[in-house]
Design a protein around this motif. Structure first.
Motif, short mmCIF file in Angstrom:
data_model
loop_
_atom_site.label_atom_id
_atom_site.label_comp_id
_atom_site.label_asym_id
_atom_site.label_seq_id
_atom_site.Cartn_x
_atom_site.Cartn_y
_atom_site.Cartn_z
N SER A 47 -65.52 -23.33 71.91
CA SER A 47 -64.63 -22.17 71.79
C SER A 47 -63.27 -22.66 71.29
CB SER A 47 -64.47 -21.45 73.13
OG SER A 47 -63.59 -22.16 73.98
N ASP A 48 -62.50 -21.76 70.72
CA ASP A 48 -61.23 -22.13 70.11
C ASP A 48 -60.23 -22.67 71.12
OD1 ASP A 48 -62.13 -21.40 67.62
OD2 ASP A 48 -61.23 -19.41 67.67
N SER A 71 -60.79 -23.72 74.42
CA SER A 71 -61.25 -24.59 75.50
C SER A 71 -60.57 -25.96 75.45
CB SER A 71 -62.77 -24.79 75.43
OG SER A 71 -63.18 -25.88 76.23
N CYS A 94 -63.17 -28.65 74.77
CA CYS A 94 -63.62 -28.69 73.38
C CYS A 94 -62.59 -29.42 72.51
CB CYS A 94 -63.85 -27.28 72.86
SG CYS A 94 -65.25 -26.42 73.65
N PRO A 148 -69.52 -21.03 67.71
CA PRO A 148 -69.39 -20.50 69.07
C PRO A 148 -70.76 -20.38 69.72
CG PRO A 148 -69.12 -18.76 67.44
CD PRO A 148 -69.19 -20.05 66.68
N GLY A 186 -72.36 -15.73 73.27
CA GLY A 186 -71.27 -16.00 74.20
C GLY A 186 -71.70 -16.93 75.31
N TYR A 194 -54.50 -17.32 73.11
CA TYR A 194 -55.02 -17.11 74.47
C TYR A 194 -53.93 -16.49 75.35
CZ TYR A 194 -56.31 -18.32 79.28
OH TYR A 194 -56.55 -18.26 80.63
#
Length: 222
Positions: A6-7, A9, A12, A30, A34, A207
């Motif tokens: 995910s963008d 995280s 990540c 992704p 989900g 976010y």
């Protein structure tokens, strides 16, 4: 190699730094349906991200993935060549994952200003300061050279970026030990760190906007 990610995280981002530092080719998508969806759970039973797919291997946990890639692609080593050095690097990784990041995570329910709880924020602030102080002592005691990027640096530097972003926007001003400030500056000299964080910061800010927090783009103590 394929990475489910995910963008925004933290874990990540940690993996992206390792992959870029080791100059490994990978594609990133992704989680299908989900994270936690039946579709993704059929592919990755734990439902965790990031997840690595490397030929017939599918695995999760950023630290386990990092160890796997270090063994498979040792040409650009990210663990020291001494017993004590490797132990120090792993110690920093564990500190980041089990002490520093959990202190930061205490703030997540309160990113939205409408959900702020003064007592909870005060507890989080105290815990983050405690962990920053501990990290400062560890950095002063460590003899790992800073001109090399070690596995123990990956989660640490990304967590510090989140803490810096939340300072003032979610938690009050923090007590940044000089050793931690110098460490952050040293880490940004590594190309993989600078590149990943340059593309990661917009996802972090997105976010926060989604959660309703209105922060500036100042990422850390001046």
């Amino acid at each position: 190699m394929l990475i489910y990610a995910s963008d925004h995280s933290l874990y990540c981002a940690k993996l992206r730094i390792l992959l870029q530092h080791k100059k490994l080719s990978f594609s990133e998508v992704p989680p299908p349906g989900g994270a936690g969806s039946p579709t993704y759970l059929a592919l990755v039973p734990s439902g965790n991200i990031p997840a690595l797919v490397d030929e017939n291997l599918t695995m999760t946990d950023s630290e386990a993935i990092a160890e796997y890639l270090e063994e498979k692609y040792p040409e650009i080593p990210m663990l020291p060549d001494t017993l004590v050095g490797r132990a120090r690097s792993r110690e920093r990784s564990r500190f980041s994952d089990t002490r520093l990041e959990p202190a930061l995570r205490l703030t997540f329910p309160y990113v939205d200003p409408e959900m702020r709880d003064a007592a909870a924020i005060s507890i989080a602030n105290t815990q983050i300061n405690l962990r920053l102080h501990g990290l400062g002592i560890m950095l002063q005691q460590s003899d790992l050279p800073r001109d090399r990027l070690w596995m123990g640096d990956l989660g640490t530097i990304v967590t510090l970026e989140w803490i810096a972003l939340f300072e003032g926007a979610v938690v009050p001003k923090l007590e940044w030990p000089e050793a931690v400030q110098i460490y952050r500056s040293d880490m940004l000299k590594h190309q993989a760190v600078a590149r990943v964080l340059a593309t990661y910061r917009p996802a972090m800010l997105h976010y926060m906007r989604e959660k309703g927090a209105h922060s500036s783009e100042r990422l850390g103590p001046q």
